[in-house]
Write a protein that holds these residues in place. Structure first.
Motif, short mmCIF file in Angstrom:
data_model
loop_
_atom_site.label_atom_id
_atom_site.label_comp_id
_atom_site.label_asym_id
_atom_site.label_seq_id
_atom_site.Cartn_x
_atom_site.Cartn_y
_atom_site.Cartn_z
N GLY A 30 0.64 -1.27 -0.09
CA GLY A 30 0.06 0.06 0.29
C GLY A 30 0.84 1.13 -0.03
N ILE A 31 2.11 0.96 -0.37
CA ILE A 31 2.86 2.51 -0.35
C ILE A 31 2.51 3.40 -1.49
CG2 ILE A 31 5.32 3.23 -0.50
CD1 ILE A 31 4.63 1.89 2.16
N GLU A 32 2.47 4.47 -0.95
CA GLU A 32 1.98 5.87 -1.90
C GLU A 32 3.03 7.00 -1.94
OE1 GLU A 32 -2.92 5.58 -2.10
OE2 GLU A 32 -1.85 6.53 -0.34
N THR A 33 3.93 7.08 -0.67
CA THR A 33 4.75 8.11 -0.37
C THR A 33 5.98 7.43 -0.19
OG1 THR A 33 2.91 9.50 0.29
CG2 THR A 33 5.21 10.13 1.08
N LEU A 34 7.21 8.01 -0.84
CA LEU A 34 8.51 7.61 -0.37
C LEU A 34 9.39 9.07 -0.48
CD1 LEU A 34 10.77 5.79 0.46
CD2 LEU A 34 10.92 4.90 -1.88
N LYS A 35 9.93 9.34 0.68
CA LYS A 35 10.85 10.33 0.55
C LYS A 35 12.26 10.23 1.36
CE LYS A 35 7.49 13.15 1.84
NZ LYS A 35 6.55 14.29 2.29
N ILE A 36 13.20 10.52 1.11
CA ILE A 36 14.46 10.33 1.72
C ILE A 36 15.30 11.70 1.97
CG2 ILE A 36 16.60 8.95 1.88
CD1 ILE A 36 15.52 6.95 0.04
N LYS A 37 15.42 11.92 3.15
CA LYS A 37 16.15 13.25 3.34
C LYS A 37 17.67 12.89 4.16
CE LYS A 37 16.00 17.56 5.66
NZ LYS A 37 16.85 18.17 4.53
N PRO A 38 18.51 12.60 3.69
CA PRO A 38 19.86 12.60 4.55
C PRO A 38 20.06 13.81 5.38
CG PRO A 38 20.28 11.86 2.28
CD PRO A 38 18.98 12.58 2.20
N ARG A 39 20.94 13.71 6.52
CA ARG A 39 21.26 14.52 7.33
C ARG A 39 22.19 15.58 6.72
NH1 ARG A 39 22.46 13.05 13.37
NH2 ARG A 39 22.97 15.22 13.23
N ASN A 40 21.83 17.01 6.46
CA ASN A 40 22.88 17.83 5.82
C ASN A 40 24.06 17.91 6.75
OD1 ASN A 40 21.22 18.06 3.64
ND2 ASN A 40 19.99 19.70 4.59
N ASP A 41 24.05 17.82 8.11
CA ASP A 41 25.06 18.16 9.08
C ASP A 41 26.06 17.02 9.10
OD1 ASP A 41 23.40 16.66 10.48
OD2 ASP A 41 23.37 18.01 12.09
N ASN A 42 25.89 15.92 8.67
CA ASN A 42 26.60 15.11 8.35
C ASN A 42 28.10 15.29 7.60
OD1 ASN A 42 25.04 13.23 9.48
ND2 ASN A 42 24.16 12.31 7.80
N ILE A 43 28.11 16.29 6.75
CA ILE A 43 29.25 16.78 6.04
C ILE A 43 29.49 18.19 6.81
CG2 ILE A 43 30.11 17.26 3.73
CD1 ILE A 43 29.63 14.44 4.31
N GLU A 44 30.79 18.49 6.75
CA GLU A 44 31.27 19.78 7.41
C GLU A 44 32.44 20.30 6.31
OE1 GLU A 44 32.95 22.24 11.13
OE2 GLU A 44 31.85 20.19 11.45
N GLN A 45 32.06 21.39 5.86
CA GLN A 45 33.40 22.07 5.13
C GLN A 45 34.09 22.93 6.09
OE1 GLN A 45 31.76 24.47 1.93
NE2 GLN A 45 32.30 23.30 0.29
N LEU A 46 35.33 22.75 5.75
CA LEU A 46 36.32 23.43 6.75
C LEU A 46 37.02 24.59 5.98
CD1 LEU A 46 37.95 20.28 8.50
CD2 LEU A 46 36.06 21.66 8.96
N SER A 47 37.24 25.82 6.52
CA SER A 47 37.71 26.88 6.10
C SER A 47 38.86 27.39 6.77
CB SER A 47 36.60 27.98 5.61
OG SER A 47 37.17 29.17 5.20
N PHE A 48 40.02 27.70 6.07
CA PHE A 48 41.05 28.17 7.00
C PHE A 48 41.66 29.59 6.47
CE2 PHE A 48 41.57 23.56 6.34
CZ PHE A 48 41.06 22.98 7.74
N TYR A 49 42.40 30.29 7.15
CA TYR A 49 43.40 31.24 6.51
C TYR A 49 44.46 30.82 6.05
CZ TYR A 49 40.05 33.98 9.81
OH TYR A 49 39.22 34.60 10.52
N ASP A 50 44.41 30.78 4.64
CA ASP A 50 45.77 30.27 3.77
C ASP A 50 46.03 31.14 2.75
OD1 ASP A 50 43.50 30.25 1.96
OD2 ASP A 50 43.78 28.08 1.41
N GLY A 51 45.58 32.31 2.82
CA GLY A 51 46.12 33.69 2.10
C GLY A 51 45.60 33.57 0.74
N THR A 52 44.27 32.85 0.65
CA THR A 52 43.41 32.87 -0.75
C THR A 52 42.12 33.13 -0.13
OG1 THR A 52 42.61 30.62 -0.51
CG2 THR A 52 44.77 30.62 -1.43
#
Length: 331
Positions: A30-52
């Motif tokens: 009887g399935i009519e709905t299927l939606k998947i939402k991975p967690r967005n906070d599983n991935i973290e971008q890292l930003s450093f002071y590197d002269g750019t």
């Protein structure tokens, strides 16, 4: 290309929370709905002071898991798989009818069944495996007197990955519940269940449950949550009623702050030994849309919330009866 026609949902009970159960061989009806939402906070971008001026210099996976939603026409033979991952894992009583009683927890947290799911949109290369799955929230509803009882559940997974996928199973013969077979019952607080049918009043309804389970993550050598906890549930029964004498009496319960036994239950007259029964001891929490119009008659929307009652010895319990003794077809 994926296609909603190819939606498939299969599951297997896990022996250990978060460890994939095998084989995943039970396909849901009887399935009519299927939606998947991975967690967005599983991935973290890292930003450093590197002269750019680059916005980020590195990326790191710091967690796992996500959510998915499944739902559709309620199948009485399958709903036990939802309830054992939300309310409690209970043993059925052989029949016919076979009976499963799911009392909501009072003094101690219950044991639950975590599940492994395989979710696909029909493409062989896009099957996603979700492990450590428990129900985050559940909604069961009956919209209008000429319809079918439907459900929708939000599941929380400790991890979601792409896999090759298991061969599809064969659908079992489902048993559904027409909304016209559902009834509203109301009685004074007591041992219960409520047995006085409020006839000629119920138009539509929704039972919603949330805030019961949550995943628990620690610094314990893995990205995925390693266990789960249990909280005070939030349970709400909302119903649209015709504002006849029964509607007036229920509105009086609200004005006088009078608790009652309330029950939404139905027997499928076309399928013997099939019952969906949701009951609670509680109070009218709110009155909305008083004197709304339906076919020239006035109506009212009522929302009940449960409250523990010593005589009833609980605040809510659900009962499912079927011709089969298989409580968890994916066990």
């Amino acid at each position: 290309m994926g296609n909603t026609v190819g939606y498939k949902v299969m599951s297997k009970v896990e022996t250990t929370f978060g460890t994939a159960g095998t084989p995943v061989a039970c396909i849901w009806n009887g399935i009519e709905t299927l939606k998947i939402k991975p967690r967005n906070d599983n991935i973290e971008q890292l930003s450093f002071y590197d002269g750019t001026y680059s916005p980020a210099q590195s990326i790191l996976k710091v967690g796992a898991g996500g959510m998915f939603t499944i739902g559709g026409v309620l199948c009485l033979d399958d709903i036990g798989m939802v309830l054992s991952s939300l309310i409690a894992n209970v043993a059925g009583v052989a029949g016919p009818p076979a009976v499963w009683t799911y009392p909501f927890p009072v003094a101690s947290a219950p044991s639950l069944k975590s599940r492994t799911f395989e979710l696909t949109d029909g493409q062989a290369s896009t099957t996603y495996q979700a492990v450590g799955c428990l129900v985050d929230s559940l909604r069961i509803s009956g919209e209008g007197p000429q319809g079918v009882v439907r459900w929708e559940a939000d599941w929380r997974a400790s991890d979601i990955t792409k896999i090759a996928g298991t061969a599809y199973s064969t659908l079992r013969v489902p048993t559904h519940m027409p909304t016209s077979y559902m009834k509203l019952y109301r009685d004074t607080l007591g041992a219960g269940p409520a047995s006085t049918n409020i006839a000629g009043t119920l138009i539509s309804w929704q039972m919603a449950v949330s805030n019961m389970t949550h995943h628990k993550a620690f610094q314990d050598g893995q990205l995925a949550p390693s266990s789960y906890g249990y909280g005070k549930p939030k349970i709400r029964l909302s119903a649209t009623l015709e504002f006849n004498a029964s509607g007036v009496a229920i509105t009086d319960d609200f004005l006088a702050a009078t608790g009652k036994l309330i029950r939404i239950a139905g027997i499928n007259a076309d399928a013997s030994n099939t019952v969906l029964d949701m009951e609670m001891a509680g109070d009218v929490e709110s009155i909305d849309e008083l004197w709304s119009e339906r076919d020239g008659n006035t109506g009212v929307k009522v929302t009940w919330s449960p409250r523990y009652n010593a005589t009833y010895a609980n605040y809510a319990k659900w009962i499912v009866k079927t011709a089969s003794i298989i409580a968890n077809p994916d066990a």
